[in-house]
Structure formats: structure tokens, C-alpha cells
Write an enzyme that holds these catalytic residues in place. Structure first.
Site, mmCIF file in Angstrom:
data_model
loop_
_atom_site.group_PDB
_atom_site.id
_atom_site.type_symbol
_atom_site.label_atom_id
_atom_site.label_comp_id
_atom_site.label_asym_id
_atom_site.label_seq_id
_atom_site.Cartn_x
_atom_site.Cartn_y
_atom_site.Cartn_z
ATOM 1 N N ALA A 1 -8.283 -3.958 -2.883
ATOM 2 C CA ALA A 1 -8.169 -2.714 -2.117
ATOM 3 C C ALA A 1 -6.821 -2.628 -1.414
ATOM 4 C CB ALA A 1 -9.286 -2.624 -1.084
ATOM 5 N N ASP A 2 -6.173 -1.478 -1.566
ATOM 6 C CA ASP A 2 -4.984 -1.212 -0.771
ATOM 7 C C ASP A 2 -5.405 -0.301 0.384
ATOM 8 O OD1 ASP A 2 -5.219 1.383 -1.818
ATOM 9 O OD2 ASP A 2 -3.579 1.118 -3.249
ATOM 10 N N SER A 3 -4.456 0.174 1.153
ATOM 11 C CA SER A 3 -4.810 0.968 2.334
ATOM 12 C C SER A 3 -5.525 2.267 1.959
ATOM 13 C CB SER A 3 -3.577 1.256 3.185
ATOM 14 O OG SER A 3 -2.595 1.927 2.429
ATOM 15 N N ASP B 1 -7.417 2.721 -0.723
ATOM 16 C CA ASP B 1 -8.769 2.322 -1.130
ATOM 17 C C ASP B 1 -9.656 2.097 0.088
ATOM 18 O OD1 ASP B 1 -8.293 2.266 -3.943
ATOM 19 O OD2 ASP B 1 -7.396 0.272 -3.760
ATOM 20 N N THR B 2 -9.088 1.484 1.100
ATOM 21 C CA THR B 2 -9.858 1.202 2.310
ATOM 22 C C THR B 2 -10.291 2.499 2.990
ATOM 23 O OG1 THR B 2 -8.666 -0.882 2.583
ATOM 24 C CG2 THR B 2 -9.850 -0.049 4.500
#
Length: 82
Positions: free
Chosen positions: A35-37, A39-40
Site C-alpha cells: 500500500a502506498d499513501s 491506497d491507504t
């Protein structure tokens, strides 16, 4: 910890991140699952929708794994009951 909440969040995380469900454990960090930002943010939004709760940004920043998400959700649900 409620197993139904666990299952629901586990499914959300697995679907959102495109990972196998068995890799989404209580302690697996979302970043470690890829997860990247963005995705979060999408995970938080999906959790909010699934449980009809609001997660303020300052709280969302503290949620890094399934266990923390479940703890927040349980607290939010309990708070709604009051």
C-alpha cells in the site's frame, strides 16, 4: 476482537491491495502489503463505507495494520451505540 470485523476488514484490504487474504494478518503493515499513501486513503474510505463510520484524518494516519483498523472500528461502533 470480533471475528466478523476481522473478516470484513481482511476482505477489504485483500481486495483493495490485490493480495491474497492469508497474507492480510492482524500485524501485517499495509505498506508491507504494497500500500502506498493513495491506497491507504482508499482503504480508509472503504472501511468507512463498510462500517458506516467516519475516520478523521488524524486517526487514519495512525492506522497502519489490520489490528489497528479493527481496534478503531470497534471503538467507533461502541461509541455509536452510546
Amino acid at each position: 476482537m470480533s471475528s466478523s470485523i476481522f473478516d470484513k476488514v481482511q476482505n477489504i484490504v485483500a481486495n483493495q491491495l490485490g493480495v491474497e487474504k492469508d497474507k492480510v494478518t492482524e500485524d501485517a503493515k499495509f505498506a508491507a502489503l504494497g500500500a502506498d499513501s493513495l491506497d491507504t486513503v482508499e482503504l480508509v474510505m472503504a472501511i468507512e463505507d463498510a462500517f458506516s463510520i467516519d475516520i478523521p484524518d488524524e486517526d487514519a494516519e495512525k492506522i497502519a495494520n489490520l489490528s489497528q483498523a479493527i481496534e478503531f472500528i470497534q471503538h467507533a461502533i461502541d461509541k455509536k451505540k452510546d
